[in-house]
Scaffold this motif. Structure first.
Motif, PDB file in Angstrom:
ATOM      1  N   THR A   1       0.697  -1.304  -0.115  1.00 39.00           N
ATOM      2  CA  THR A   1       0.041   0.047   0.079  1.00 39.00           C
ATOM      3  C   THR A   1       0.783   1.159   0.195  1.00 39.00           C
ATOM      4  O   THR A   1       0.297   2.295  -0.040  1.00 39.00           O
ATOM      5  CB  THR A   1      -0.923   0.037   1.155  1.00 39.00           C
ATOM      6  OG1 THR A   1       0.076   0.113   2.278  1.00 39.00           O
ATOM      7  CG2 THR A   1      -2.037  -1.107   1.249  1.00 39.00           C
ATOM      8  N   ASN A   2       2.290   1.197  -0.151  1.00 37.34           N
ATOM      9  CA  ASN A   2       3.091   2.250  -0.080  1.00 37.34           C
ATOM     10  C   ASN A   2       4.358   1.780  -0.801  1.00 37.34           C
ATOM     11  O   ASN A   2       4.420   0.698  -1.340  1.00 37.34           O
ATOM     12  CB  ASN A   2       3.303   2.887   1.364  1.00 37.34           C
ATOM     13  CG  ASN A   2       3.694   4.468   1.480  1.00 37.34           C
ATOM     14  OD1 ASN A   2       4.171   4.813   0.466  1.00 37.34           O
ATOM     15  ND2 ASN A   2       3.163   4.649   2.563  1.00 37.34           N
TER      16      ASN A   2
ATOM     17  N   ASP B  29       4.988   0.838   4.052  1.00 34.65           N
ATOM     18  CA  ASP B  29       3.510   0.525   4.811  1.00 34.65           C
ATOM     19  C   ASP B  29       4.019  -0.523   6.115  1.00 34.65           C
ATOM     20  O   ASP B  29       2.905  -0.987   6.669  1.00 34.65           O
ATOM     21  CB  ASP B  29       2.504  -0.026   4.085  1.00 34.65           C
ATOM     22  CG  ASP B  29       3.048  -1.355   3.531  1.00 34.65           C
ATOM     23  OD1 ASP B  29       4.197  -1.882   3.834  1.00 34.65           O
ATOM     24  OD2 ASP B  29       2.241  -1.997   2.456  1.00 34.65           O
TER      25      ASP B  29
ATOM     26  N   LYS C 118      -5.647  -0.527   9.960  1.00 34.49           N
ATOM     27  CA  LYS C 118      -5.279   0.559   9.205  1.00 34.49           C
ATOM     28  C   LYS C 118      -4.688   0.280   7.963  1.00 34.49           C
ATOM     29  O   LYS C 118      -5.167   0.445   6.686  1.00 34.49           O
ATOM     30  CB  LYS C 118      -4.449   1.451   9.572  1.00 34.49           C
ATOM     31  CG  LYS C 118      -3.622   2.642   9.140  1.00 34.49           C
ATOM     32  CD  LYS C 118      -2.629   3.146   9.721  1.00 34.49           C
ATOM     33  CE  LYS C 118      -2.168   4.500   9.050  1.00 34.49           C
ATOM     34  NZ  LYS C 118      -1.056   5.300   9.560  1.00 34.49           N
TER      35      LYS C 118
ATOM     36  N   SER D 205      -7.861  -1.018   5.761  1.00 39.18           N
ATOM     37  CA  SER D 205      -8.620   0.077   5.425  1.00 39.18           C
ATOM     38  C   SER D 205      -7.842   0.974   3.960  1.00 39.18           C
ATOM     39  O   SER D 205      -8.719   1.122   3.031  1.00 39.18           O
ATOM     40  CB  SER D 205      -8.791   1.133   6.278  1.00 39.18           C
ATOM     41  OG  SER D 205      -9.240   2.475   5.790  1.00 39.18           O
ATOM     42  N   THR D 206      -6.665   0.821   4.135  1.00 43.21           N
ATOM     43  CA  THR D 206      -5.780   1.352   2.921  1.00 43.21           C
ATOM     44  C   THR D 206      -6.019   0.567   1.672  1.00 43.21           C
ATOM     45  O   THR D 206      -6.040   0.992   0.509  1.00 43.21           O
ATOM     46  CB  THR D 206      -4.180   1.752   3.461  1.00 43.21           C
ATOM     47  OG1 THR D 206      -4.259   2.173   4.431  1.00 43.21           O
ATOM     48  CG2 THR D 206      -3.475   2.349   2.318  1.00 43.21           C
TER      49      THR D 206
ATOM     50  N   ASN E 282      -9.320   0.992   0.240  1.00 46.67           N
ATOM     51  CA  ASN E 282      -9.224   2.429  -0.739  1.00 46.67           C
ATOM     52  C   ASN E 282      -8.477   2.509  -1.856  1.00 46.67           C
ATOM     53  O   ASN E 282      -9.045   3.008  -2.895  1.00 46.67           O
ATOM     54  CB  ASN E 282      -8.626   3.465   0.180  1.00 46.67           C
ATOM     55  CG  ASN E 282      -9.594   3.822   1.229  1.00 46.67           C
ATOM     56  OD1 ASN E 282     -10.968   3.583   1.351  1.00 46.67           O
ATOM     57  ND2 ASN E 282      -9.283   4.409   2.497  1.00 46.67           N
ATOM     58  N   GLN E 283      -7.343   1.624  -1.873  1.00 51.53           N
ATOM     59  CA  GLN E 283      -6.687   1.700  -2.879  1.00 51.53           C
ATOM     60  C   GLN E 283      -7.460   0.949  -4.117  1.00 51.53           C
ATOM     61  O   GLN E 283      -7.427   1.025  -5.252  1.00 51.53           O
ATOM     62  CB  GLN E 283      -5.176   0.609  -3.015  1.00 51.53           C
ATOM     63  CG  GLN E 283      -4.385   1.613  -2.474  1.00 51.53           C
ATOM     64  CD  GLN E 283      -2.922   1.123  -2.651  1.00 51.53           C
ATOM     65  OE1 GLN E 283      -2.794  -0.245  -2.505  1.00 51.53           O
ATOM     66  NE2 GLN E 283      -1.841   1.620  -2.421  1.00 51.53           N
TER      67      GLN E 283
END
Length: 260
Positions: free
Chosen positions: A94-95, A115, A210, A213-214, A217-218
């Motif tokens: 996610t990052n 992440d 968290k 959730s990320t 959303n992605q």
């Protein structure tokens, strides 16, 4: 002894090819991946992505293939013979992905991200097989496989070096009857791995709220982007062949330019 230059940007990562000792791959701050033959004065090939690539790793068993870790939370697998598109795109982070390293067997590799997680991937599957995280672990900057492929080492921003099992459930120091029992369990899992219930249990991982959730959303953003582009193409009255070609290019890895 020698120096090589292609542009005025700094270099982020350099790796020698494990089979062809004169071949070097490098990632640079101009978003490029460069292949260099040390017997010549100039690089032989360069490809530019949409985002910066932070690390690169060659497959030790298939030395024509390599994987790069990118700032867009993905990893891209390339075949050096044809670099106009990635052979596979690895997802789930996610990052930004900071580092990547192949196991000595070449069947899997490990990658780490901003992440606060590290993930193990099968070389031929776009989704991760396992994920490692701790509540106190900060951004992970470096990962390496041990030479026997049994362990993974990670270095994170909290100042700690951690050792993980490459297969989380595997027991160490077993033998005889217990080892035969574990082998039989593995055989049964491989035999029934395509059943929906077995597949669901195998793929399920407990993740921080968290991070979940990320990821959600992605996924929503990615689907919305695809719908927006598709509607734009239809509004411009593109032919079905042009739309299909554009979607294929979208999935192929965000290549900006290739130079030989």
């Amino acid at each position: 002894i020698s120096s090589y230059k292609w542009g005025n940007y700094s270099v982020r990562s350099v790796r020698y090819n494990p089979a062809e000792t004169n071949l070097v791959a490098a990632t640079c701050n101009d978003r490029t991946i460069t292949l260099i033959d040390t017997r010549t004065d100039t690089p032989i090939r360069k490809v530019m992505l949409l985002n910066h690539s932070n690390a690169i790793s060659w497959n030790p068993m298939e030395p024509l293939n390599f994987v790069v870790a990118n700032d867009d939370s993905k990893l891209y697998g390339f075949d050096m013979r044809r670099m106009d598109h990635p052979t596979i795109v690895f997802r789930d982070f996610t990052n930004a992905v900071m580092d990547v390293d192949f196991s000595p067997t070449g069947n899997s590799f490990v990658a780490c991200s901003f992440d606060n997680t590290l993930r193990i991937y099968n070389t031929y599957q776009p989704r991760s097989e396992d994920v490692y995280f701790l509540r106190r672990m900060a951004k992970v900057f470096a990962v390496r496989f041990s030479m026997d492929s049994r362990f993974v080492f990670s270095g994170s921003d909290d100042g700690n070096l951690r050792k993980w099992k490459s297969v989380a459930w595997r027991k160490d120091g077993v033998g005889g009857k217990e080892q035969r029992s574990l082998d039989e369990q593995e055989r049964l899992k491989r035999g029934y791995q395509d059943l929906p219930e077995i597949r669901r249990i195998k793929k399920h991982r407990h993740l921080p709220k968290k991070l979940l959730s990320t990821q959600k959303n992605q996924h929503i953003w990615e689907e919305a982007r695809k719908r927006r582009i598709s509607r734009t193409m239809e509004a411009q009255r593109k032919t079905p062949e042009e739309i299909a070609q554009f979607k294929k290019k979208m999935r192929s890895g965000f290549i900006v330019e290739e130079m030989e």
